[in-house]
Design an enzyme around this catalytic site. Structure first.
Site, PDB file in Angstrom:
ATOM      1  N   HIS A 160     -16.207  36.047 -10.983  1.00 62.70           N
ATOM      2  CA  HIS A 160     -17.630  36.402 -10.989  1.00 62.70           C
ATOM      3  C   HIS A 160     -17.784  37.710 -10.213  1.00 62.70           C
ATOM      4  O   HIS A 160     -17.043  37.948  -9.243  1.00 62.70           O
ATOM      5  CB  HIS A 160     -18.474  35.355 -10.240  1.00 62.70           C
ATOM      6  CG  HIS A 160     -18.954  34.192 -11.055  1.00 62.70           C
ATOM      7  ND1 HIS A 160     -19.072  32.925 -10.526  1.00 62.70           N
ATOM      8  CD2 HIS A 160     -19.378  34.093 -12.344  1.00 62.70           C
ATOM      9  CE1 HIS A 160     -19.547  32.099 -11.454  1.00 62.70           C
ATOM     10  NE2 HIS A 160     -19.732  32.780 -12.564  1.00 62.70           N
ATOM     11  N   CYS A 254     -22.630  32.301  -3.471  1.00 57.98           N
ATOM     12  CA  CYS A 254     -22.696  31.343  -4.586  1.00 57.98           C
ATOM     13  C   CYS A 254     -23.749  30.263  -4.353  1.00 57.98           C
ATOM     14  O   CYS A 254     -24.281  29.695  -5.295  1.00 57.98           O
ATOM     15  CB  CYS A 254     -21.357  30.638  -4.769  1.00 57.98           C
ATOM     16  SG  CYS A 254     -19.992  31.715  -5.181  1.00 57.98           S
TER      17      CYS A 254
HETATM   18  N1  ARG Z   1     -16.860  25.999  -9.497  1.00 57.30           N
HETATM   19  C1  ARG Z   1     -17.860  26.971  -9.822  1.00 57.30           C
HETATM   20  C2  ARG Z   1     -17.495  27.656 -11.133  1.00 57.30           C
HETATM   21  O1  ARG Z   1     -16.321  27.876 -11.359  1.00 57.30           O
HETATM   22  C3  ARG Z   1     -17.992  27.981  -8.729  1.00 57.30           C
HETATM   23  C4  ARG Z   1     -19.100  28.941  -8.946  1.00 57.30           C
HETATM   24  C5  ARG Z   1     -19.198  29.932  -7.828  1.00 57.30           C
HETATM   25  N2  ARG Z   1     -20.407  30.660  -7.925  1.00 57.30           N
HETATM   26  C6  ARG Z   1     -20.516  31.973  -7.838  1.00 57.30           C
HETATM   27  N3  ARG Z   1     -21.690  32.499  -7.870  1.00 57.30           N
HETATM   28  N4  ARG Z   1     -19.460  32.754  -7.780  1.00 57.30           N
HETATM   29  O2  ARG Z   1     -18.331  27.975 -11.930  1.00 57.30           O
END
Ligand code: ARG
Length: 261
Positions: A160, A254
């Site tokens: 991300h 996150c």
């Molecule tokens: N386990 C989640 C996923 O893989 C983690 C998300 C983390 N969020 C973020 N904004 N980077 O989607």
């Protein structure tokens, strides 16, 4: 924010997740509470989303939408395991009367979008490569009426945008160049000549997954080196321990969806 009451690692959709690692949901809630208290202590209003059983990643509230100038561009998750989260975010915004734009394209909200109100008159940065798809960048630009700059993420550990780059004030960013394609690195250098540059150890400590009010930078305790760099650049690092949530592949940013009126 959304409490990690139901947090678990039941599936693995990023390289940080390992379904065989035990997760202490109670400890996750405790750590998350400290983050919430830290934000309140810094003077922020925190609104809460009700966690839902069966949606173990719901604590990662940043992924549910992207809000600019009071307009909400909704999320459409890549993985079916998380797709149910979008409706909860939508209901939150609609109940509060925020104009909501439903997405047709795959995008994971603030996980892949960042906003800098004072950079070049108001700029959206958008990541693609792992989760959010490129057509969503154009859709966000039309939905929000702000220029969107597409950045290509190339390292699966930094799947991300918000684990590779963060705004540290209204016009500047901190980022880890290695997470981006060579061309996107050139774009970032051009747009942000004064950026704070993170290295791989800062990024691996989830240091980039931070929130800043322009002075106070709330970031993962493990990111001590990055905290030092931010201090040297005139910011005030505020470390928060979020070890349990790291098992899900997330940290400070996150857990937070920013409401921009
Ligand atoms: N386990 C989640 C996923 O893989 C983690 C998300 C983390 N969020 C973020 N904004 N980077 O989607």
């Amino acid at each position: 924010m959304c409490s990690p009451e139901h947090f678990a690692v039941e599936y693995a959709i990023n390289p940080w997740m390992d379904v065989t690692t035990p997760v202490d949901a109670q400890l996750a809630v405790k750590q998350w509470d400290r983050l919430r208290e830290t934000l309140v202590g810094l003077g922020h209003d925190v609104h809460l989303l009700t966690p839902e059983a069966g949606l173990p990643d719901m604590v990662f509230a940043a992924n549910g939408a992207f809000v600019v100038d009071g307009h909400v561009y909704g999320a459409r998750f890549k993985h079916p395991q998380r797709s149910g989260e979008a409706a909860a975010h939508r209901a939150f915004y609609e109940a509060q009367g925020w104009p909501f734009i439903a997405p047709s394209e795959t995008n994971e909200g603030e996980g892949d979008f960042a906003y800098l109100p004072e950079a070049h008159g108001g700029l959206v940065l958008a990541g693609h490569g792992f989760r959010t798809e490129l057509p969503a960048h154009a859709e966000a630009q039309e939905a929000l009426g702000r220029p969107v700059v597409s950045l290509h993420l190339i390292d699966p550990r930094f799947y991300h945008l918000d684990v590779a780059l963060a705004s540290i004030d209204d016009e500047n960013v901190v980022y880890y160049p290695g997470a981006f394609s060579a061309a996107s690195q050139r774009v970032l250098t051009q747009l942000f000549p004064d950026a704070v540059i993170a290295d791989d150890s800062d990024a691996l400590a989830f240091g980039l997954n931070l929130v800043s009010d322009g002075l106070n930078v709330v970031l993962n305790t493990e990111a001590t080196r990055l905290a030092g760099k931010l201090k040297a650049a005139g910011y005030h690092p505020v470390p928060v321990e979020l070890g349990e949530l790291k098992k899900g592949g997330g940290s400070v940013k996150c857990c937070i969806a920013e409401l921009r009126h």
